[in-house]
Design a protein around this motif. Structure first.
Motif, PDB file in Angstrom:
ATOM      1  N   GLU A   1       0.807  -1.218   0.000  1.00 51.14           N
ATOM      2  CA  GLU A   1       0.000   0.000   0.000  1.00 51.14           C
ATOM      3  C   GLU A   1       0.844   1.274   0.000  1.00 51.14           C
ATOM      4  OE1 GLU A   1      -2.950  -0.114  -0.633  1.00 51.14           O
ATOM      5  OE2 GLU A   1      -3.944  -1.869   0.212  1.00 51.14           O
ATOM      6  N   THR A   2       2.122   1.163   0.270  1.00 51.44           N
ATOM      7  CA  THR A   2       2.987   2.346   0.271  1.00 51.44           C
ATOM      8  C   THR A   2       4.018   2.280  -0.844  1.00 51.44           C
ATOM      9  OG1 THR A   2       4.360   1.308   1.980  1.00 51.44           O
ATOM     10  CG2 THR A   2       2.711   2.854   2.711  1.00 51.44           C
ATOM     11  N   GLY A   3       3.689   1.550  -1.917  1.00 51.52           N
ATOM     12  CA  GLY A   3       4.567   1.587  -3.082  1.00 51.52           C
ATOM     13  C   GLY A   3       5.166   0.268  -3.496  1.00 51.52           C
ATOM     14  N   LEU A   4       4.482  -0.862  -3.256  1.00 52.63           N
ATOM     15  CA  LEU A   4       4.958  -2.189  -3.693  1.00 52.63           C
ATOM     16  C   LEU A   4       6.338  -2.509  -3.125  1.00 52.63           C
ATOM     17  CD1 LEU A   4       4.092  -1.927  -7.545  1.00 52.63           C
ATOM     18  CD2 LEU A   4       2.536  -2.039  -5.589  1.00 52.63           C
ATOM     19  N   ILE A   5       6.607  -2.042  -1.930  1.00 52.87           N
ATOM     20  CA  ILE A   5       7.974  -2.072  -1.403  1.00 52.87           C
ATOM     21  C   ILE A   5       8.441  -3.494  -1.110  1.00 52.87           C
ATOM     22  CG2 ILE A   5       9.426  -1.385   0.550  1.00 52.87           C
ATOM     23  CD1 ILE A   5       7.870   1.243   0.606  1.00 52.87           C
TER      24      ILE A   5
ATOM     25  N   ALA B   1      15.862 -14.833 -10.630  1.00 51.94           N
ATOM     26  CA  ALA B   1      14.576 -14.398 -11.173  1.00 51.94           C
ATOM     27  C   ALA B   1      14.227 -15.146 -12.452  1.00 51.94           C
ATOM     28  CB  ALA B   1      14.589 -12.890 -11.416  1.00 51.94           C
ATOM     29  N   LYS B   2      15.233 -15.518 -13.235  1.00 50.31           N
ATOM     30  CA  LYS B   2      14.973 -16.217 -14.499  1.00 50.31           C
ATOM     31  C   LYS B   2      14.383 -17.608 -14.275  1.00 50.31           C
ATOM     32  CE  LYS B   2      19.562 -18.322 -15.107  1.00 50.31           C
ATOM     33  NZ  LYS B   2      19.058 -19.713 -15.151  1.00 50.31           N
ATOM     34  N   ASP B   3      14.522 -18.151 -13.061  1.00 47.82           N
ATOM     35  CA  ASP B   3      13.995 -19.479 -12.764  1.00 47.82           C
ATOM     36  C   ASP B   3      12.598 -19.441 -12.141  1.00 47.82           C
ATOM     37  OD1 ASP B   3      16.282 -20.712 -13.744  1.00 47.82           O
ATOM     38  OD2 ASP B   3      17.316 -20.596 -11.820  1.00 47.82           O
ATOM     39  N   ILE B   4      12.036 -18.247 -11.997  1.00 46.80           N
ATOM     40  CA  ILE B   4      10.649 -18.127 -11.551  1.00 46.80           C
ATOM     41  C   ILE B   4       9.767 -18.144 -12.794  1.00 46.80           C
ATOM     42  CG2 ILE B   4       8.957 -16.725 -10.322  1.00 46.80           C
ATOM     43  CD1 ILE B   4      11.219 -15.625  -8.615  1.00 46.80           C
ATOM     44  N   VAL B   5       8.993 -19.203 -12.930  1.00 47.76           N
ATOM     45  CA  VAL B   5       8.198 -19.455 -14.137  1.00 47.76           C
ATOM     46  C   VAL B   5       7.138 -18.384 -14.327  1.00 47.76           C
ATOM     47  CG1 VAL B   5       6.654 -21.108 -15.267  1.00 47.76           C
ATOM     48  CG2 VAL B   5       8.593 -21.933 -13.897  1.00 47.76           C
ATOM     49  N   ALA B   6       6.450 -18.028 -13.252  1.00 45.87           N
ATOM     50  CA  ALA B   6       5.374 -17.044 -13.304  1.00 45.87           C
ATOM     51  C   ALA B   6       5.107 -16.545 -11.898  1.00 45.87           C
ATOM     52  CB  ALA B   6       4.105 -17.647 -13.904  1.00 45.87           C
ATOM     53  N   PHE B   7       4.563 -15.335 -11.819  1.00 50.03           N
ATOM     54  CA  PHE B   7       4.220 -14.720 -10.538  1.00 50.03           C
ATOM     55  C   PHE B   7       2.751 -14.328 -10.601  1.00 50.03           C
ATOM     56  CE2 PHE B   7       3.886 -11.359  -7.417  1.00 50.03           C
ATOM     57  CZ  PHE B   7       4.799 -11.693  -6.412  1.00 50.03           C
ATOM     58  N   LEU B   8       1.909 -15.079  -9.873  1.00 54.17           N
ATOM     59  CA  LEU B   8       0.461 -14.830  -9.853  1.00 54.17           C
ATOM     60  C   LEU B   8       0.120 -14.071  -8.579  1.00 54.17           C
ATOM     61  CD1 LEU B   8      -0.766 -18.377 -10.978  1.00 54.17           C
ATOM     62  CD2 LEU B   8      -0.039 -16.448 -12.409  1.00 54.17           C
ATOM     63  N   ASN B   9      -0.637 -12.998  -8.712  1.00 50.40           N
ATOM     64  CA  ASN B   9      -0.871 -12.079  -7.607  1.00 50.40           C
ATOM     65  C   ASN B   9      -2.372 -11.902  -7.369  1.00 50.40           C
ATOM     66  OD1 ASN B   9      -0.704  -9.928  -5.755  1.00 50.40           O
ATOM     67  ND2 ASN B   9      -0.543  -8.399  -7.380  1.00 50.40           N
ATOM     68  N   ILE B  10      -2.811 -12.120  -6.128  1.00 48.67           N
ATOM     69  CA  ILE B  10      -4.208 -11.889  -5.756  1.00 48.67           C
ATOM     70  C   ILE B  10      -4.285 -10.609  -4.931  1.00 48.67           C
ATOM     71  CG2 ILE B  10      -6.294 -12.851  -4.729  1.00 48.67           C
ATOM     72  CD1 ILE B  10      -5.007 -15.588  -4.731  1.00 48.67           C
TER      73      ILE B  10
ATOM     74  N   ARG C   1      -0.205  -1.160 -10.525  1.00 47.52           N
ATOM     75  CA  ARG C   1      -0.445  -0.672  -9.165  1.00 47.52           C
ATOM     76  C   ARG C   1      -0.490  -1.769  -8.117  1.00 47.52           C
ATOM     77  NH1 ARG C   1      -5.583   3.183  -9.812  1.00 47.52           N
ATOM     78  NH2 ARG C   1      -5.560   2.936  -7.552  1.00 47.52           N
ATOM     79  N   SER C   2      -0.056  -2.976  -8.460  1.00 47.32           N
ATOM     80  CA  SER C   2      -0.048  -4.042  -7.470  1.00 47.32           C
ATOM     81  C   SER C   2       1.273  -4.799  -7.556  1.00 47.32           C
ATOM     82  CB  SER C   2      -1.238  -4.980  -7.682  1.00 47.32           C
ATOM     83  OG  SER C   2      -1.389  -5.856  -6.578  1.00 47.32           O
ATOM     84  N   ASP C   3       1.520  -5.674  -6.579  1.00 48.79           N
ATOM     85  CA  ASP C   3       2.845  -6.252  -6.365  1.00 48.79           C
ATOM     86  C   ASP C   3       3.422  -7.020  -7.546  1.00 48.79           C
ATOM     87  OD1 ASP C   3       3.342  -5.237  -3.882  1.00 48.79           O
ATOM     88  OD2 ASP C   3       2.717  -7.016  -2.776  1.00 48.79           O
ATOM     89  N   HIS C   4       2.577  -7.608  -8.392  1.00 47.99           N
ATOM     90  CA  HIS C   4       3.105  -8.369  -9.527  1.00 47.99           C
ATOM     91  C   HIS C   4       3.928  -7.481 -10.450  1.00 47.99           C
ATOM     92  CE1 HIS C   4      -0.352  -6.342 -11.095  1.00 47.99           C
ATOM     93  NE2 HIS C   4       0.125  -6.537 -12.316  1.00 47.99           N
TER      94      HIS C   4
END
Length: 534
Positions: free
Chosen positions: A373-377, A390-399, A449-452
């Motif tokens: 809420e204060t900038g995806l910190i 990071a290259k080994d992270i297949v996908a990042f799903l964010n709720i 505007r969200s963490d993903h």
């Protein structure tokens, strides 16, 4: 005969593999326990957790709860031997007894402008010239540079909110009504810093911003958190400001100009920045504290490719305590985002139980990060310091907020032609009898505007699952970021069940099929992924 036996054996093995895969997918929705979901939301969104603000007692309670749940589920720590990733923060609060002088006028903090800084400096003082630089955008691929031919080194710049496509009526100009990253306030501060500006004031207008002045005022007059670089953030602009439309109109009038006419000119190719022949004076006296917040994550190790991760995430933080009608209230953030965090926990339970008999080939990560809420910190810190490359992270799903009401015949998609994850969503939604609908508020730029988005900037294909008001029109107006965002026993959770089934099926597919989803549209995300070798 031998060949027939071999062929039969191969066919049988193949059929068994397909059936096992179908079994996993079909049992995700059936295995969801909505009583667990209710319990988690009620706990996280209770007054006892004090609104889950970073660096508060509410954070301590939240972290303890999440870690205890991951341990109870039986997941392993994501950060070596720990479920916790420390996130070093600076808390910066400016003494709010200050004003802005510009064009021979004095503007009142809060009602006419807001200003803050991310520099680690006790005092920020400006006394410099003011330049209007249109939208404050430098976009070579769009043949657009508002800073061309102007020197803003050490100056204050005034910029418009959103991007030129918003009011153009041309869908192929930038991206028309759908905000690009060039329209986000974060970009405008970043680009101004690259150009050497000392201060930035973004003119607020409700429609192109996507929210009213009250949201700007609430966010701009309270303490903010920031990550700290090796140079105490001195490369960032000194003053990050917003200006009320009425104040901006006065500034332009004092310069002998009409704001509306200048805004119209700024939306045309060939616009040139304008010196307003004014000075700006402002002083920020800051109180700075250095502290640590925490991300939390756990993993379900893969059976064949444990170093390839499929990540599911929700931010655990809300806004803590605030003032409404002169009274202190707890901003519990039940939908935003205790619901998302509870969704992550429930899918973790489902997959852990499934994996006992049918393990997944890739590792699944279940995370909840701080300070969205204060900038995806928290997400920025994770993306820049991941537990695996990071290259080994297949996908990042964010709720980020779930539909706690009845099931729908659609799911929303934020952005278009962004990545191949959109194909996964469409395929699974279709199997549920649902369609994929475009974002009804593209001007809000929710993809950014969200963490993903922090993961996307590091090249990791990312997707946002969000339901904030599309099934409850009163939510944004009456409860979003307010004390009304509480848990209600009347929630039917039909939407939660279908969306967790949707997300779970996508995770399951990615965890077993060996696919590496790619970015589709041209973007910095695509370039970053390509540079990583994926």
């Amino acid at each position: 005969m031998v060949r027939k036996l071999i062929a039969s054996a191969v066919l049988l093995t193949s059929t068994m593999a397909v059936n096992a895969a179908d079994n996993k997918l079909s049992h995700i929705g059936q295995s969801l326990n909505l009583d667990n979901f209710r319990k988690d939301v009620k706990t996280l969104a209770s007054d006892e957790f004090e609104g889950r603000a970073p660096l508060s007692k509410g954070e301590d309670k939240t972290i303890d709860y999440l870690v205890s749940q991951f341990k109870e589920i039986g997941l392993e720590p994501a950060f070596g031997e720990s479920y916790i990733q420390k996130v070093p923060l600076a808390r910066i609060l400016a003494d709010q007894d200050f004003s802005l002088q510009m064009g021979g006028m004095t503007f009142e903090n809060g009602s006419e402008f807001v200003a803050r800084t991310q520099r680690i400096s006790e005092t920020i003082k400006i006394d410099n010239d003011v330049v209007f630089v249109g939208y404050g955008i430098n976009a070579p691929e769009n043949n657009w540079n508002d800073y061309e031919g102007v020197d803003v080194e050490g100056k204050t710049v005034i910029v418009l909110v959103n991007d030129p496509g918003f009011s153009s009526g041309k869908p192929d100009f930038f991206t028309g009504n759908a905000m690009t990253y060039y329209g986000r306030w974060t970009y405008k501060y970043e680009e101004a810093a690259r150009q050497g500006a000392e201060a930035v004031f973004i003119v607020h207008e409700t429609m192109p911003a996507g929210y009213g002045w009250g949201v700007v005022q609430a966010g701009g007059t309270t303490a903010k958190f920031t990550l700290v670089d090796n140079n105490n953030n001195q490369s960032q602009v000194g003053v990050m400001g917003w200006m009320h439309l009425r104040a901006a109109q006065k500034v332009f009038e004092a310069a002998g100009m009409n704001y509306r006419e200048m805004k119209k000119a700024a939306g045309q190719r060939g616009f040139e920045a304008v010196d307003l022949n004014q000075t700006a004076q402002l002083t920020l006296d800051n109180t700075i504290e250095h502290k640590e917040s925490r991300n939390v994550a756990a993993i379900l190790p893969g059976s064949e490719s444990p170093d390839e991760w499929v990540a599911l995430h929700a931010h655990w933080d809300a806004l803590g305590k605030g003032m409404e009608n002169g009274k202190e209230v707890v901003l519990n953030g039940a939908v935003d985002n205790a619901s998302g965090t509870a969704g992550v926990l429930e899918l973790a339970r489902v997959f852990k139980e499934q994996a006992k008999e049918n393990p997944y080939k890739r590792t699944m990560m279940f995370g909840a990060f701080t300070a969205e809420e204060t900038g995806l910190i928290g997400a920025k810190h994770f993306a820049q310091n991941p537990p695996i490359p990071a290259k080994d992270i297949v996908a990042f799903l964010n709720i980020d907020g779930m539909n706690v009401n009845d099931a729908t015949d659609y799911t929303l998609q934020y952005g278009d032609n962004v990545s191949e994850l959109e194909d996964y969503v469409e395929e699974v939604a279709k199997s549920q009898g649902r369609t994929v609908k475009p974002d009804p508020r593209p001007q809000n730029g929710l993809f950014f505007r969200s963490d993903h988005f922090a993961a996307a900037r590091e090249g990791i294909p990312s997707y946002l699952f969000m339901s904030l008001g599309d099934t409850d029109p009163q939510f944004i107006a009456n409860r979003y970021h307010k004390s009304g965002d509480d848990y209600f026993e009347s929630w039917t959770l039909g939407g939660v069940k279908q969306d967790l089934d949707l997300i779970g099926q996508i995770m399951a597919k990615l965890a077993d099929n060996g696919d590496w989803p790619q970015w589709t549209g041209d973007s910095d995300f695509k370039d970053a992924r390509k540079a990583s070798g994926r």
